[in-house]
Scaffold this active site. Structure first.
Site, PDB file in Angstrom:
ATOM      1  N   ASP A  20      29.573  38.455  37.139  1.00  0.00           N
ATOM      2  CA  ASP A  20      30.888  37.709  36.912  1.00  0.00           C
ATOM      3  C   ASP A  20      31.473  39.245  36.671  1.00  0.00           C
ATOM      4  O   ASP A  20      31.529  39.665  35.979  1.00  0.00           O
ATOM      5  CB  ASP A  20      31.321  37.389  36.267  1.00  0.00           C
ATOM      6  N   VAL A  21      32.264  39.891  37.901  1.00  0.00           N
ATOM      7  CA  VAL A  21      32.716  41.306  37.076  1.00  0.00           C
ATOM      8  C   VAL A  21      33.825  41.308  35.685  1.00  0.00           C
ATOM      9  O   VAL A  21      34.025  42.504  34.766  1.00  0.00           O
ATOM     10  CB  VAL A  21      33.568  42.028  37.943  1.00  0.00           C
ATOM     11  N   ASN A  47      33.556  46.012  44.940  1.00  0.00           N
ATOM     12  CA  ASN A  47      34.501  45.156  45.939  1.00  0.00           C
ATOM     13  C   ASN A  47      35.256  44.694  45.347  1.00  0.00           C
ATOM     14  O   ASN A  47      36.055  43.763  46.445  1.00  0.00           O
ATOM     15  CB  ASN A  47      33.412  45.599  46.900  1.00  0.00           C
ATOM     16  N   SER A 101      43.700  49.718  47.837  1.00  0.00           N
ATOM     17  CA  SER A 101      44.378  49.511  48.961  1.00  0.00           C
ATOM     18  C   SER A 101      45.323  50.186  48.814  1.00  0.00           C
ATOM     19  O   SER A 101      46.022  50.675  48.042  1.00  0.00           O
ATOM     20  CB  SER A 101      44.891  47.897  48.819  1.00  0.00           C
ATOM     21  N   TYR A 114      48.796  42.094  42.862  1.00  0.00           N
ATOM     22  CA  TYR A 114      47.837  43.205  43.114  1.00  0.00           C
ATOM     23  C   TYR A 114      47.681  44.171  43.617  1.00  0.00           C
ATOM     24  O   TYR A 114      46.953  45.307  43.471  1.00  0.00           O
ATOM     25  CB  TYR A 114      47.743  42.227  45.013  1.00  0.00           C
ATOM     26  N   LYS A 118      45.103  47.777  42.192  1.00  0.00           N
ATOM     27  CA  LYS A 118      45.147  48.818  43.457  1.00  0.00           C
ATOM     28  C   LYS A 118      45.843  50.046  42.989  1.00  0.00           C
ATOM     29  O   LYS A 118      44.936  51.534  42.976  1.00  0.00           O
ATOM     30  CB  LYS A 118      45.567  48.332  44.536  1.00  0.00           C
TER      31      LYS A 118
END
Length: 210
Positions: A20-21, A47, A101, A114, A118
């Site tokens: 679990d990051v 990732n 991204s 998001y 990124k």
């Protein structure tokens, strides 16, 4: 486990560990298990990524913002920190590859956390490159455009994508295999003198005409 079985059937050694990051203890435990099974990794690819659905910055809930930031940005930092400390302790270098991204460079309505996460990941990549270089640690990123995945399926599988694709010079979304070259470059000795860089793989999306 299915991927491990596939790799083992092809004659490769493979191991899966739970991780679990967003939990520092889980990150440490996962790397403990990795070291016990296969030794200290040479390369780590960050990732893990999530998105919050379509919301403007005004309609987004705080919990949704936190969830995206924790996974996409904090998670990459936690993993990078833990593996870097282990490389330093072992008096050896290592290679970090972050999956960013094109939304780290451009904007799209409805995906504020998001895109911000990124963009932060691109900058984290540079910070790790700067501070890790003296320890033999390289840090680079790959910035995919739109490709077929669980995160992007809502757009790519819709009728709207026909018009959306016209904004991409190559007029198509990417397939997962389109990223093999850039990822293998950054994960190999071929990029030994590269650090702090982000390689964009997007069919020309970022250079599209206004």
């Amino acid at each position: 486990e299915a991927r491990v079985a596939e790799l083992q059937a092809a004659g490769h050694a493979a191991q899966a560990v739970a991780l679990d990051v967003v939990d520092a203890a889980s990150v440490a435990a996962a790397l403990d298990a990795t070291e016990a099974g296969a030794g200290l990794p040479d390369v780590v690819v960050n990732n893990a990524g999530v998105e919050s659905g379509v919301h403007t910055y005004m309609t987004l809930e705080e919990d949704d913002w936190d969830a995206v930031m924790s996974t996409n940005l904090k998670g990459a930092w936690l993993v990078s920190k833990e593996i870097s400390r282990r490389w330093w302790s072992a008096e050896r270098g290592g290679n970090i590859v972050n999956v960013a991204s094109i939304l780290g460079f451009r904007q799209q309505k409805g995906v504020t956390p998001y895109a911000v996460s990124k963009a932060g990941l691109v900058q984290l990549t540079k910070q790790i490159a700067l501070e890790g270089a003296r320890y033999g640690i390289t840090s680079n990123a790959i910035a995919p455009g739109y490709f077929h995945s669980a995160v992007s399926s809502r757009l790519l599988d819709s009728d709207e994508f026909v018009e959306f694709a016209k904004k991409i010079p190559q007029r198509r979304a990417g397939d997962i295999g389109d990223y093999d070259g850039a990822l293998m470059l950054l994960a190999s000795e071929a990029s030994a003198h590269m650090t702090g860089q982000t390689v964009v793989v997007d069919g020309g999306h970022l250079v599209s005409s206004l």
